[in-house]
Motif scaffolding. Sequence first.
Motif, PDB file in Angstrom:
ATOM      1  N   UNK A 106       0.827  -1.209   0.000  1.00 14.68           N
ATOM      2  CA  UNK A 106       0.000   0.000   0.000  1.00 14.68           C
ATOM      3  C   UNK A 106       0.858   1.255   0.000  1.00 14.68           C
ATOM      4  N   UNK A 107       2.155   1.110   0.243  1.00 12.33           N
ATOM      5  CA  UNK A 107       3.077   2.245   0.264  1.00 12.33           C
ATOM      6  C   UNK A 107       3.889   2.373  -1.011  1.00 12.33           C
ATOM      7  N   UNK A 108       3.633   1.542  -1.997  1.00 17.28           N
ATOM      8  CA  UNK A 108       4.418   1.556  -3.227  1.00 17.28           C
ATOM      9  C   UNK A 108       4.366   2.924  -3.906  1.00 17.28           C
ATOM     10  N   UNK A 109       5.467   3.357  -4.533  1.00 12.97           N
ATOM     11  CA  UNK A 109       5.424   4.604  -5.303  1.00 12.97           C
ATOM     12  C   UNK A 109       4.580   4.496  -6.563  1.00 12.97           C
ATOM     13  N   UNK A 110       4.252   3.275  -6.961  1.00 10.57           N
ATOM     14  CA  UNK A 110       3.443   3.028  -8.156  1.00 10.57           C
ATOM     15  C   UNK A 110       1.966   2.963  -7.765  1.00 10.57           C
ATOM     16  N   UNK A 111       1.171   3.876  -8.269  1.00  8.82           N
ATOM     17  CA  UNK A 111      -0.250   3.923  -7.916  1.00  8.82           C
ATOM     18  C   UNK A 111      -0.973   2.645  -8.307  1.00  8.82           C
ATOM     19  N   UNK A 112      -0.566   2.043  -9.432  1.00  5.68           N
ATOM     20  CA  UNK A 112      -1.219   0.804  -9.863  1.00  5.68           C
ATOM     21  C   UNK A 112      -0.958  -0.322  -8.870  1.00  5.68           C
ATOM     22  N   UNK A 113       0.243  -0.373  -8.308  1.00  4.86           N
ATOM     23  CA  UNK A 113       0.555  -1.381  -7.291  1.00  4.86           C
ATOM     24  C   UNK A 113      -0.280  -1.126  -6.041  1.00  4.86           C
ATOM     25  N   UNK A 114      -0.416   0.126  -5.654  1.00  4.13           N
ATOM     26  CA  UNK A 114      -1.247   0.442  -4.486  1.00  4.13           C
ATOM     27  C   UNK A 114      -2.699   0.028  -4.718  1.00  4.13           C
ATOM     28  N   UNK A 115      -3.183   0.239  -5.910  1.00  7.26           N
ATOM     29  CA  UNK A 115      -4.554  -0.180  -6.226  1.00  7.26           C
ATOM     30  C   UNK A 115      -4.709  -1.685  -6.100  1.00  7.26           C
ATOM     31  N   UNK A 116      -3.719  -2.431  -6.602  1.00  7.54           N
ATOM     32  CA  UNK A 116      -3.781  -3.897  -6.491  1.00  7.54           C
ATOM     33  C   UNK A 116      -3.700  -4.317  -5.034  1.00  7.54           C
ATOM     34  N   UNK A 117      -2.831  -3.664  -4.279  1.00  5.83           N
ATOM     35  CA  UNK A 117      -2.709  -3.987  -2.860  1.00  5.83           C
ATOM     36  C   UNK A 117      -4.012  -3.755  -2.117  1.00  5.83           C
ATOM     37  N   UNK A 118      -4.695  -2.672  -2.454  1.00  2.00           N
ATOM     38  CA  UNK A 118      -5.978  -2.391  -1.795  1.00  2.00           C
ATOM     39  C   UNK A 118      -7.021  -3.430  -2.199  1.00  2.00           C
ATOM     40  N   UNK A 119      -7.042  -3.841  -3.466  1.00  3.66           N
ATOM     41  CA  UNK A 119      -7.990  -4.860  -3.910  1.00  3.66           C
ATOM     42  C   UNK A 119      -7.730  -6.189  -3.198  1.00  3.66           C
ATOM     43  N   UNK A 120      -6.452  -6.530  -3.005  1.00  3.97           N
ATOM     44  CA  UNK A 120      -6.104  -7.759  -2.281  1.00  3.97           C
ATOM     45  C   UNK A 120      -6.570  -7.664  -0.833  1.00  3.97           C
ATOM     46  N   UNK A 121      -6.361  -6.519  -0.216  1.00  2.98           N
ATOM     47  CA  UNK A 121      -6.816  -6.311   1.159  1.00  2.98           C
ATOM     48  C   UNK A 121      -8.336  -6.431   1.257  1.00  2.98           C
ATOM     49  N   UNK A 122      -9.039  -5.845   0.319  1.00  4.46           N
ATOM     50  CA  UNK A 122     -10.502  -5.925   0.342  1.00  4.46           C
ATOM     51  C   UNK A 122     -10.979  -7.368   0.202  1.00  4.46           C
ATOM     52  N   UNK A 123     -10.287  -8.149  -0.637  1.00  2.00           N
ATOM     53  CA  UNK A 123     -10.662  -9.558  -0.753  1.00  2.00           C
ATOM     54  C   UNK A 123     -10.374 -10.300   0.540  1.00  2.00           C
ATOM     55  N   UNK A 124      -9.262  -9.958   1.203  1.00  7.58           N
ATOM     56  CA  UNK A 124      -8.952 -10.591   2.486  1.00  7.58           C
ATOM     57  C   UNK A 124     -10.030 -10.290   3.515  1.00  7.58           C
ATOM     58  N   UNK A 125     -10.562  -9.077   3.516  1.00  8.81           N
ATOM     59  CA  UNK A 125     -11.657  -8.733   4.421  1.00  8.81           C
ATOM     60  C   UNK A 125     -12.878  -9.615   4.142  1.00  8.81           C
ATOM     61  N   UNK A 126     -13.190  -9.787   2.862  1.00  5.31           N
ATOM     62  CA  UNK A 126     -14.333 -10.647   2.500  1.00  5.31           C
ATOM     63  C   UNK A 126     -14.071 -12.098   2.898  1.00  5.31           C
ATOM     64  N   UNK A 127     -12.835 -12.545   2.678  1.00 11.59           N
ATOM     65  CA  UNK A 127     -12.483 -13.921   3.038  1.00 11.59           C
ATOM     66  C   UNK A 127     -12.608 -14.130   4.549  1.00 11.59           C
ATOM     67  N   UNK A 128     -12.129 -13.153   5.318  1.00 15.41           N
ATOM     68  CA  UNK A 128     -12.215 -13.279   6.780  1.00 15.41           C
ATOM     69  C   UNK A 128     -13.660 -13.427   7.215  1.00 15.41           C
ATOM     70  N   UNK A 129     -14.523 -12.630   6.648  1.00 17.03           N
ATOM     71  CA  UNK A 129     -15.951 -12.728   6.976  1.00 17.03           C
ATOM     72  C   UNK A 129     -16.492 -14.102   6.614  1.00 17.03           C
ATOM     73  N   UNK A 130     -16.111 -14.615   5.444  1.00 16.20           N
ATOM     74  CA  UNK A 130     -16.606 -15.918   4.998  1.00 16.20           C
ATOM     75  C   UNK A 130     -16.147 -17.037   5.927  1.00 16.20           C
TER      76      UNK A 130
END
Length: 294
Positions: A106-130
């Motif tokens: 989430x700290x990457x200088x590349x915005x696209x990497x940060x976007x992917x990192x956030x999407x991965x985190x959001x999926x982890x949140x959904x997985x935790x709930x499941x």
Amino acid sequence: MHRRAFLATAAAASATLSTSARVLADISKSSADLATPPIYKAVKWGMINTDGSVLDKFELCKRLGYHGMELVSPGGPTTAEARAATEATGMPVHGLVDMEHWGTRLSSPDAAVRDRGRAILEQALRDAKAYGGDSVLLVPGKVSGPEETHDHVWQRSITEIRKTLPLASRLGVRMLIENVWNGFCETPEQLRDYLDEIDSPWVGSYFDIGNVRKFGPSEDWIRTLAHRIVKLDVKDWGASNGFCKIGDGDVNWPAVREALREIGYSGWATAEVAGGGEERLADISERMDRVLRS
């Protein structure tokens, strides 16, 4: 926000209690042998190096004295397998570890990497709930050079974490920041201020007792972070022997227990050490009892 208010907010945001919360409440009724307030032992999925099914591994860990599991996202058993094992054993999945947070930061200088990192985190949140869990362990970034400084990690990660807060709130799953050797927030005051700047009941500290010993007494960190600590990772570290078996390093465990009592900590404590077979897992469980027991 004080621990009681934090937990009340989290509970109100969830339509039903997580499997972890329900089982934790049941365990507390029969855990007079543990420290008061009670602390519940868990093991990370990757530490269980035994053959057999998902259910076999849950049953083994329960027999060895653990109360719950922490899984990973992505990876690990299927939701159906884990849910069935929890139902059969009463061993909840209390949370997950975001396994991509180091490489897709989430700290990457590349915005696209940060976007992917956030999407991965959001999926982890959904997985935790499941899975029935209520947290995702997150490393917010890494200080790596002039393009990823301490200030960059601070600002970029907070921006991305704030974007995920509505989802975390809807799911009733918290993002818990682990203190690691990433060059970020190497004093308890820095980590305290970082969490306070985010200022959300859905973000807290996943406090690693052993990781901070390199920088100062673990008990000092506990008192400074106080109610911000939601869960614990349990390991040991010594100046002469590095990461070692729990109880064999420089962590002052009586002082840690006293500090945890002072802040009123009660919740999950998950071993994060080299795993192994049944004998090794039994030794870890016994060592956790020894250092966490009052």
